[in-house]
Design an enzyme around this catalytic site. Sequence first.
Site, PDB file in Angstrom:
ATOM      1  N   SER A   1       0.817  -1.205   0.000  1.00  8.87           N
ATOM      2  CA  SER A   1       0.000   0.000   0.000  1.00  8.87           C
ATOM      3  C   SER A   1       0.857   1.265   0.000  1.00  8.87           C
ATOM      4  CB  SER A   1      -0.950  -0.040   1.203  1.00  8.87           C
ATOM      5  OG  SER A   1      -1.951   0.929   1.105  1.00  8.87           O
TER       6      SER A   1
ATOM      7  N   ASP B   1      -2.122   5.987  -3.422  1.00  6.93           N
ATOM      8  CA  ASP B   1      -1.011   5.295  -2.776  1.00  6.93           C
ATOM      9  C   ASP B   1      -0.511   4.209  -3.724  1.00  6.93           C
ATOM     10  OD1 ASP B   1      -3.124   3.548  -2.580  1.00  6.93           O
ATOM     11  OD2 ASP B   1      -2.710   2.945  -0.524  1.00  6.93           O
TER      12      ASP B   1
ATOM     13  N   ASP C   1      -0.898   1.060  -4.134  1.00  6.03           N
ATOM     14  CA  ASP C   1      -1.792   0.070  -4.751  1.00  6.03           C
ATOM     15  C   ASP C   1      -3.149   0.651  -5.123  1.00  6.03           C
ATOM     16  OD1 ASP C   1      -2.739   0.324  -2.140  1.00  6.03           O
ATOM     17  OD2 ASP C   1      -3.281  -1.785  -1.964  1.00  6.03           O
TER      18      ASP C   1
ATOM     19  N   ASP D   1      -5.715   1.771  -3.554  1.00  6.22           N
ATOM     20  CA  ASP D   1      -6.973   1.484  -2.857  1.00  6.22           C
ATOM     21  C   ASP D   1      -7.415   2.670  -2.010  1.00  6.22           C
ATOM     22  OD1 ASP D   1      -5.132   1.294  -0.774  1.00  6.22           O
ATOM     23  OD2 ASP D   1      -6.004  -0.539   0.071  1.00  6.22           O
TER      24      ASP D   1
END
Length: 490
Positions: free
Chosen positions: A139, A279, A281, A283
Site C-alpha cells: 500500500s 497510494d 496500490d 486502494d
Amino acid sequence: MVSSITRIQNYVIDGAATSDGLATVLESNFAPSLISLPATPLFGTDGIRGKVGELLSAPLALQIGFWAGVVLRSHAGQLRPVILGQDSRNSSDMLAMALSAGLTAAGLEVWYLGLCPTPCVAYLTSVSEAIGGVMISASHNPPEDNGIKIFGANGGKLSQALQAEIEKGLRGNLPITSNVSNCGRHYSRRELVKDYGEALKRPWQNKVNLQGMKVVLDLAWGAAVGLAPSVFAEMGAEVISLHNAADGDRINVNCGSTHLEMLQAAVQEHNADLGFAFDGDADRVLAVDPTGRPVNGDYILYLWGLHLKQQNQLPDNLIVSTVMANLGFEKAWQQQGGKLIRTAVGDQYVQAEMIKTGAMLGGEQSGHILCSHYGMTGDGLLTALHLASLVKQSGVSLAELIDQSFQTYPQLLRNVRVVDRDRRLNWQNCTPVQQAIALAEKAMGDTGRILVRASGTEPVIRVMVEAANAELANYWTNELVAQVQQHLAP
C-alpha cells in the site's frame, strides 16, 4: 507413503471439508518448523505486511499461498481460480510467483493480472468465478516493504476467522509436496485489467462527463500508472500526470497520498480544477482543491454522503468511519440529520460494520472509501471519479464545496517508531503511558479526543490528539509522544 500435504489436498478435494474437520487434519499433520514466524499474529489490519528479507520472503509467500488455497477450497467446496495481482515494488514479482506456486500446489488455478490496483483484484474476484483473490502490495509503505492481501469470493477482505485458519496452517509449517495429478495451473490474464477500467466508467456513461475539467494525478510510481490517466481522459478530462511509471525503487517515496506537496504545487501551477494522489496500490486516494488545500477522507465521505442523502439513496443517512474521523465531520453530519458510526482503524473493520448495519457508505480519513453499491473494498480510482463528478455536477469548485462543509477540530497525528513487535502490539500494558493518557483525557473532557494505537501496517505507535484549539492539541501530543518514546522506544 502419502505425504501430509497430499492428505490435506485429498480431504479438500473429497468435497466434505468443514472448518472443524480441516482444523483436525491440520493438527494431526503438524511437522517441524520450516519458516520462522513472529510470536504475535501475522495478519494485521490490512493483510500481512513487513520488510522484505525480514518478515516477508519467498518461502513464506509459498506457504501463505498454499494455506490460503487450502482454506479457500475448504470453504468453497469446489475448484475455482484465484485472481492474483501486484504493485510495482522490486520484490513483488518474487512474492507473486512464490505465492502462485503455493496456490497451484494446493490444486488451484491462478489467473495472474500482473501490475494492477488492489481494487482491480477485488472487483474481478467478485464478478468472476474466482474462489478468492490475492494482491501483493504494501500500500502506502516504503519500497523496501511489501505485503499480501487476501480477498474472499465476494471481493471483500478475508474474514478474521479465515485469516486465523490460514495462520494455523502456517504455524504448522508442513513441507509442501505435491504431485502432477493434484497441481493447479498458472495463467496470464492481464487483459482482464481492461474490464476493470471499463467498469470504473460505467456509472457515468450517458450521464456525466468531465469535459472542461483539468485534473492532476499523482500515481506514486505504483499500481495506478497508465490506468488512472487513461480512465480520466476517456471521461473527458484534461489530465496532467505525476510519477506515472512503474518504479519499484521510488514507489511512494516523497509522493502519492502520504506526500501531497508536489501535487499541491502542480495543481496551482497548472490552474487545475482538482488533483488526486493515490497510494502504491491505489486502494486509497486524497484530493487537493484548486487552492492547493488537502481534502482528506472525512471531507470525501461528507460530500459523497450528502449527495446520496439528497438523492434519497443513503440508507438511514448512515456513514461508517473510524475512531480517526474528525469531530468536526461528525458534528456537521449530525446537523445534516445523519448518523456516524465509528470502528477501529482499518478498512476491514469499516467493511464489517457496513455489512452488519446495511450501510452503503463508509471509509477512513486516510482515503480508503467504500461504497457497497460498487463493492466492499476501498477503491481510489472510483472515489476520485465520484468526487470529480460531484464537483462537475455542483457547478462550483471543490474549494467552495469544502468551505460549505465543515470546520475541522485541530488534530495532530505523530508516529513513534517502536521496532520491538511484542512491545509495540502490547503497549497497553505500559502503566506510565496509560497514566499520561488518563491525565490528558481528564484535562480536555468532552472538548477533545485521544487515540493511541499500534499501527497494523508499520512498526510505529500512532498518537492522535484532537482538541478545541491547536495549542492544546500540540501540548498533549508532545506529552504523550514523550512518554511513548521514553517507555516503549528507548
